[in-house]
Every structure is written in C-alpha cells, then in structure tokens.
Design an enzyme around this catalytic site. Structure first.
Site, short mmCIF file in Angstrom:
data_model
loop_
_atom_site.label_atom_id
_atom_site.label_comp_id
_atom_site.label_asym_id
_atom_site.label_seq_id
_atom_site.Cartn_x
_atom_site.Cartn_y
_atom_site.Cartn_z
N GLU A 267 -1.69 -6.96 7.31
CA GLU A 267 -0.36 -6.88 7.92
C GLU A 267 -0.30 -7.77 9.16
O GLU A 267 -1.33 -8.14 9.73
CB GLU A 267 -0.05 -5.42 8.28
CG GLU A 267 1.30 -5.17 8.94
CD GLU A 267 2.47 -5.61 8.05
OE1 GLU A 267 2.74 -6.84 8.04
OE2 GLU A 267 3.09 -4.76 7.40
N HIS B 269 0.83 -1.21 0.00
CA HIS B 269 0.00 0.00 0.00
C HIS B 269 0.87 1.27 0.00
O HIS B 269 2.06 1.21 0.34
CB HIS B 269 -0.90 0.01 1.24
CG HIS B 269 -0.12 0.01 2.52
ND1 HIS B 269 0.42 1.15 3.08
CD2 HIS B 269 0.25 -1.01 3.34
CE1 HIS B 269 1.06 0.84 4.18
NE2 HIS B 269 0.98 -0.47 4.37
#
Length: 205
Positions: free
Chosen positions: A85, A11
């Site tokens: 994550e 990202h």
C-alpha cells in the site's frame, strides 16, 4: 503474440479498515470478517484458471492470498514489496475523521495534487503507480502466457486502474472504496511485451 493476464484484488478486511483508520504500510492482520471474505473469494476464484499468485508482502495481503490459495489447489505463490500500500507517513494510524479535524487544509491541498498526492512524510501516488506497474511487468516477463492472481491494496489498484483508463479515455477510472460500498472487485489486466492495458475493471468478486 504471447500475453500475461493479471487479476488484481484487494486484501480482506482488517480491524483498522473497520475503524476507518489509515493503514498504509503498517503491518496489520486480517479481522475475522476478512478471513471469511478471503475464504469466499477463494471459492469464487477457483472457478477460474489461475497459474500462480503474486502478493504484497504485508500480512493482510499474504493472509488473504494464503487462504485463497487453499481453494485454488496450492498454486506457486510469491511476494513483491513493490505491491505494498502507499506509505502514508506520519498519518498512518490516524482515523480519517481525525485527519479531517486536524489536517484539513493539508488534506485538501494534497487531494488537489493528483498524481503528486503525497501524505505527510510518505510517498507520492505517482511512486505507487510506478512501482506497481514495474512489479507487474517483471512478473509478466518471468511468466509469459500465464494467468496470475495479484493480491494487493486499494492504493495500488486505484493507481493502476486510473492510469490505464486515462491512457484509453483521458479520464480516471471510477474505483470505489469497498470500505464505503461493501463491494469488492477484481481488475483484469493484460501485459504484452511490457505494455499494460485493462481488459475489464471492477468485476464483482
């Protein structure tokens, strides 16, 4: 033999990245810089032939994927929470410098644990690897022969790259943190009948 190809990217930048603060699964959005990065990546990735986009369900990944998809022509897009994550437990929200001051001994012990690295109250790096690989395998089974852009997180990318490189060479991959280098990359991965292998890692975006 039919194979599915993945392109894994991280990202764009968030305010917590800028502050060098651990995000983990805290749901942070992109910064203005991150939005600009995603826009630039979309333009670069539009020169390649993608079938669809798969992304983490955290805001920063979904925002990145949505912005990129505007440049790719609104491809089919879906999320998978297994691409999140690593969960950093009680350390989420801490700045790295703070951990160095207050949790140095535990940090050093965990770094030495390799795949067993487990932030206090969080999940192990091995678990990150397994769930990420399973997400990719399941996607490949659903979409054989396609070329899929995957927007995920540094922890997932490093785990996959290390695992695949260790299988091939016996040594972990050298995946650099873009927060330290300013350089973002894409990993090209192939899946054939559930078996994953690296095509090429660390291609600059």
């Amino acid at each position: 033999m039919t194979h599915t190809e993945f392109g894994l990217i991280r990202h764009g930048l968030t305010p917590w990245n800028i502050e060098k603060r651990i995000q983990g699964q805290t749901n942070i959005s992109l910064s203005d810089t991150g939005i600009a990065q995603a826009t630039d990546w979309g333009s670069a990735l539009a020169a390649q032939d993608w079938s669809r986009i798969l992304c983490s369900d955290l805001n920063r990944a979904m925002q990145t994927a949505t912005i990129i998809n505007e440049r790719l022509g609104s491809l089919p897009m879906s999320t998978d929470n297994r691409l999140r994550e690593q969960h950093w437990g009680k350390w989420e929200g801490y700045k790295l410098v703070q951990l160095g001051e207050t949790e140095q001994e535990e940090m050093e012990r965990q770094k030495a644990a390799g795949w067993g690295f487990t932030p206090a109250g969080g999940e192990s790096r091995l678990n990150v690897l397994h769930r990420t690989l399973n997400a990719l395998r399941d996607c490949a089974e659903r979409h054989p022969g396609e070329r899929i852009l995957v927007v995920t997180h540094l922890g997932c990318m490093k785990a996959v790259a290390d695992h695949l490189t260790e299988l091939r060479t016996g040594q972990p991959a050298q995946v650099k943190d873009p927060e330290l280098t300013g350089s973002y990359h894409i990993h090209h991965i192939r899946c054939v009948q559930g078996d994953l292998s690296d095509i090429v890692l660390n291609v600059p975006l």
